[in-house]
Design a protein around this motif. Structure first.
Motif, short mmCIF file in Angstrom:
data_model
loop_
_atom_site.label_atom_id
_atom_site.label_comp_id
_atom_site.label_asym_id
_atom_site.label_seq_id
_atom_site.Cartn_x
_atom_site.Cartn_y
_atom_site.Cartn_z
N TYR A 153 -11.23 0.44 -14.17
CA TYR A 153 -11.71 1.00 -12.65
C TYR A 153 -10.37 0.86 -11.93
CZ TYR A 153 -16.37 0.10 -14.36
OH TYR A 153 -17.59 0.12 -14.96
N LEU A 154 -10.26 1.78 -11.18
CA LEU A 154 -9.09 2.14 -10.26
C LEU A 154 -9.32 2.84 -9.03
CD1 LEU A 154 -6.16 1.24 -10.77
CD2 LEU A 154 -5.70 3.64 -11.73
N VAL A 155 -8.93 2.15 -7.90
CA VAL A 155 -9.13 2.78 -6.57
C VAL A 155 -7.70 3.07 -5.96
CG1 VAL A 155 -10.32 2.48 -4.14
CG2 VAL A 155 -11.28 1.43 -6.35
N LYS A 156 -7.39 4.40 -5.50
CA LYS A 156 -6.26 4.63 -4.69
C LYS A 156 -6.29 5.33 -3.57
CE LYS A 156 -3.56 3.11 -7.86
NZ LYS A 156 -2.60 1.64 -7.50
N ARG A 157 -5.39 5.76 -2.78
CA ARG A 157 -5.55 6.37 -1.69
C ARG A 157 -4.95 7.65 -1.86
NH1 ARG A 157 -8.54 4.19 2.20
NH2 ARG A 157 -8.50 1.80 2.21
N THR A 158 -5.42 8.64 -0.95
CA THR A 158 -4.89 10.17 -1.16
C THR A 158 -3.23 10.03 -0.77
OG1 THR A 158 -7.01 11.08 -0.40
CG2 THR A 158 -4.78 12.33 -0.06
N GLY A 159 -2.57 10.85 -1.59
CA GLY A 159 -1.03 10.70 -1.65
C GLY A 159 -0.38 9.89 -2.25
N GLU A 160 -1.03 8.72 -2.89
CA GLU A 160 -0.39 7.79 -3.85
C GLU A 160 -0.08 8.42 -5.07
OE1 GLU A 160 -3.40 4.00 -2.96
OE2 GLU A 160 -1.52 3.40 -4.05
N LYS A 161 1.10 7.78 -5.65
CA LYS A 161 1.35 8.10 -7.04
C LYS A 161 0.49 7.14 -8.06
CE LYS A 161 5.52 9.25 -9.82
NZ LYS A 161 6.80 9.30 -9.84
N VAL A 162 0.02 7.60 -8.83
CA VAL A 162 -0.94 6.87 -9.82
C VAL A 162 -0.40 6.91 -11.27
CG1 VAL A 162 -3.26 6.59 -10.56
CG2 VAL A 162 -2.70 7.36 -8.45
N PHE A 163 -0.43 5.86 -11.96
CA PHE A 163 -0.07 5.99 -13.48
C PHE A 163 -1.24 5.46 -14.20
CE2 PHE A 163 4.47 6.76 -13.37
CZ PHE A 163 4.86 6.41 -12.03
N LEU A 164 -1.53 6.43 -15.11
CA LEU A 164 -2.60 5.78 -16.20
C LEU A 164 -1.73 5.66 -17.44
CD1 LEU A 164 -5.91 7.98 -15.27
CD2 LEU A 164 -5.03 5.91 -14.24
N GLU A 165 -1.99 4.39 -18.09
CA GLU A 165 -1.46 4.25 -19.41
C GLU A 165 -2.39 4.07 -20.60
OE1 GLU A 165 2.48 3.58 -17.44
OE2 GLU A 165 1.72 3.76 -19.55
N CYS A 166 -2.06 4.54 -21.69
CA CYS A 166 -2.81 4.64 -22.94
C CYS A 166 -1.88 4.04 -24.05
CB CYS A 166 -3.42 6.06 -23.09
SG CYS A 166 -4.27 6.25 -24.70
N ARG A 208 -12.06 4.69 -14.81
CA ARG A 208 -12.81 5.49 -13.60
C ARG A 208 -11.97 5.46 -12.16
NH1 ARG A 208 -17.99 7.00 -14.83
NH2 ARG A 208 -18.86 5.99 -16.66
N LEU A 209 -11.41 6.53 -12.12
CA LEU A 209 -10.38 6.58 -10.74
C LEU A 209 -11.19 7.06 -9.73
CD1 LEU A 209 -7.74 6.52 -9.51
CD2 LEU A 209 -7.28 9.17 -10.28
N LEU A 210 -10.83 6.35 -8.69
CA LEU A 210 -11.58 6.83 -7.21
C LEU A 210 -10.47 7.16 -6.17
CD1 LEU A 210 -13.90 7.23 -5.17
CD2 LEU A 210 -14.08 4.92 -4.79
#
Lengths: 110, 112
Positions: free
Chosen positions: B10-23, B108-110
């Motif tokens: 689970y991940l919660v971020k704010r609009t405009g943030e840079k987001v990294f999802l790792e696999c 799950r990204l919000l």
């Protein structure tokens, strides 16, 4: 691009019942897979079946490539079979790229 | 057993943030994939990679980029997260020449 339609969208069964899920696709394919997504979101590959018939325990699948459909059979259903079943197909030269159907949500009641 | 892991459930971020999802996958698979899953839409392919530093766009690449510097790791980057990128993100891998795909548990990204 290729279209994938699954039916029915929702299915409710009593434990012990049998069911058939259908996947129709709009073009010839060289890759077809069935997946089960459990209620926690994990997808598990059930079958790789671009043609022919396969069986694994209570589950079996048949793909009739010439008629562009595949069927997934679940016999003697159990509550642990609940979840969403996806059909995914590929038909490009690099058949790794899959197009998924929207899934069939199965609920098996005790 | 093939194991595909994703950095966050689970991940919660704010609009405009840079987001990294790792696999990360541990079976030396050549192919790796990023999908997003939205209610009623099934899974849609964002990007895939068939080798280190190689990538191909999927059906919905807009707003996303990817990085594959090592064979076992495939990163999905949201340069500037937007609320319409709120979704379930699924990573998968497969062996070259064997089409069976193996999936991670999903993130799950919000985006608020």
């Amino acid at each position: 691009g290729i279209q994938v339609e699954q039916s029915p969208p929702d299915l409710i069964l009593q434990e012990g019942a049998n069911s058939t899920l259908r996947c129709n696709f709009s073009d010839s394919v060289n890759n077809l897979q069935w997946f089960h997504q459990n209620p926690w979101g994990q997808l598990i590959n059930l079958f790789y079946i671009p043609s022919g018939t396969k069986q694994n325990g209570r589950l079996s699948a048949t793909t009739v490539a010439t008629e562009r459909y595949s069927l997934l059979y679940i016999s003697s259903s159990q509550t642990t079979d609940s979840g969403v079943y996806f059909c995914a197909v590929g038909n490009q030269g690099g058949s790794e790229k899959l197009v998924f159907g929207k899934g069939t949500k199965l609920t098996v009641n005790p | 057993d093939v194991k595909v892991t994703q950095s966050s459930r689970y991940l919660v971020k704010r609009t405009g943030e840079k987001v990294f999802l790792e696999c990360v996958q541990d079976m030396d698979h050549e192919n790796m994939f990023w999908y997003r899953q939205d209610p009623g839409l099934g899974l849609r392919l964002i990007y895939f990679s068939y080798d280190v530093k190689m990538k191909e766009k999927g059906d919905i690449p807009e707003g996303y980029s990817v990085s594959r510097e090592k064979k076992e790791r495939f990163s999905l980057i949201l340069e500037s997260a937007s609320t319409n990128q709120t979704s379930m993100y699924l990573c998968a891998s497969s062996l070259l020449g064997q089409e069976t795909q193996y999936f991670g548990p999903g993130t799950r990204l919000l985006v608020l």
